[in-house]
Design an enzyme around this catalytic site. Sequence first.
Site, PDB file in Angstrom:
ATOM      1  N   GLU A 162      37.299 125.002  28.812  1.00  0.00           N
ATOM      2  CA  GLU A 162      38.585 124.821  29.517  1.00  0.00           C
ATOM      3  C   GLU A 162      38.933 126.061  30.334  1.00  0.00           C
ATOM      4  O   GLU A 162      38.483 127.165  30.012  1.00  0.00           O
ATOM      5  CB  GLU A 162      39.701 124.636  28.476  1.00  0.00           C
ATOM      6  CG  GLU A 162      39.961 123.202  28.075  1.00  0.00           C
ATOM      7  CD  GLU A 162      40.915 122.502  29.041  1.00  0.00           C
ATOM      8  OE1 GLU A 162      41.025 122.955  30.211  1.00  0.00           O
ATOM      9  OE2 GLU A 162      41.535 121.522  28.637  1.00  0.00           O
ATOM     10  N   ASP A 163      39.772 125.898  31.356  1.00  0.00           N
ATOM     11  CA  ASP A 163      40.282 127.066  32.080  1.00  0.00           C
ATOM     12  C   ASP A 163      41.418 127.733  31.310  1.00  0.00           C
ATOM     13  O   ASP A 163      41.457 128.937  31.136  1.00  0.00           O
ATOM     14  CB  ASP A 163      40.730 126.691  33.510  1.00  0.00           C
ATOM     15  CG  ASP A 163      41.751 125.560  33.569  1.00  0.00           C
ATOM     16  OD1 ASP A 163      42.051 124.937  32.527  1.00  0.00           O
ATOM     17  OD2 ASP A 163      42.250 125.283  34.682  1.00  0.00           O
TER      18      ASP A 163
ATOM     19  N   ASP B 218      47.511 125.506  27.883  1.00  0.00           N
ATOM     20  CA  ASP B 218      48.902 125.758  28.252  1.00  0.00           C
ATOM     21  C   ASP B 218      49.795 124.980  27.277  1.00  0.00           C
ATOM     22  O   ASP B 218      50.038 125.444  26.166  1.00  0.00           O
ATOM     23  CB  ASP B 218      49.077 125.326  29.712  1.00  0.00           C
ATOM     24  CG  ASP B 218      50.427 125.683  30.299  1.00  0.00           C
ATOM     25  OD1 ASP B 218      50.974 126.728  29.971  1.00  0.00           O
ATOM     26  OD2 ASP B 218      50.938 124.884  31.112  1.00  0.00           O
TER      27      ASP B 218
ATOM     28  N   PHE C 140      52.587 131.933  35.683  1.00  0.00           N
ATOM     29  CA  PHE C 140      51.695 131.012  36.377  1.00  0.00           C
ATOM     30  C   PHE C 140      50.591 131.813  37.061  1.00  0.00           C
ATOM     31  O   PHE C 140      50.862 132.663  37.907  1.00  0.00           O
ATOM     32  CB  PHE C 140      52.445 130.147  37.396  1.00  0.00           C
ATOM     33  CG  PHE C 140      51.597 129.013  37.868  1.00  0.00           C
ATOM     34  CD1 PHE C 140      51.530 127.828  37.141  1.00  0.00           C
ATOM     35  CD2 PHE C 140      50.812 129.139  39.005  1.00  0.00           C
ATOM     36  CE1 PHE C 140      50.711 126.785  37.553  1.00  0.00           C
ATOM     37  CE2 PHE C 140      49.989 128.103  39.425  1.00  0.00           C
ATOM     38  CZ  PHE C 140      49.940 126.923  38.693  1.00  0.00           C
TER      39      PHE C 140
END
Length: 173
Positions: A97-98, A101, A150
Amino acid sequence: MASPKIEVLIPHDEIQARIAALGAQITADYQGRSIVLVGVLKGSFIFLADLVRHIDLPVRIEFIGTKSYEGTTTSGQVQLTKDLDKPIQEEDVLLVEDIIDTGLTLNYLQHVMSQRAPRSLKIASFLDKPSRRRIAVEGDYIGFTIEDKFVIGYGLDFDQRYRNLKDLCILVP
Ligand code: IMP
């Protein structure tokens, strides 16, 4: 309109050093076995490409795609946009996964993958933002734990842009 300011959060060299260490750890943990790396599109593509070159084991690469929706209720919905090309039954699978969150995507993918009966299933994520979690999920191999900001670059986008930045950056409004 003024162009947004971009600040480096984690520089490229630091990312590379951490990924080399993760690759060595994965190589040691899976010694004598082969693994299937499943990259979650699109954000993980650069992390996966760097990580796999530090894994000294027989590997197969697969990709899976998801998209998430925010409904009128607070719980987001996740859907597959691209499925695996080949089965993963009886394989040692590492989902790549990146970022974790809210955890909704990972939670969904863990269910989807488990139904395919892999021999084992572990999670590698470039980033972890634990303060944003809406569902209790955890990665097994985490590159960096970050605050609630972000981030863009190194595969991650804002509105499909900035994936090609070498460093992990913050978009300053
Ligand atoms: P989830 O909220 O854990 O389901 O994450 C869903 C996806 O949102 C991640 O795989 C990322 O592609 C994207 N995402 C979450 N946080 C960020 C961020 O800070 N920058 C860019 N993309 C993000």
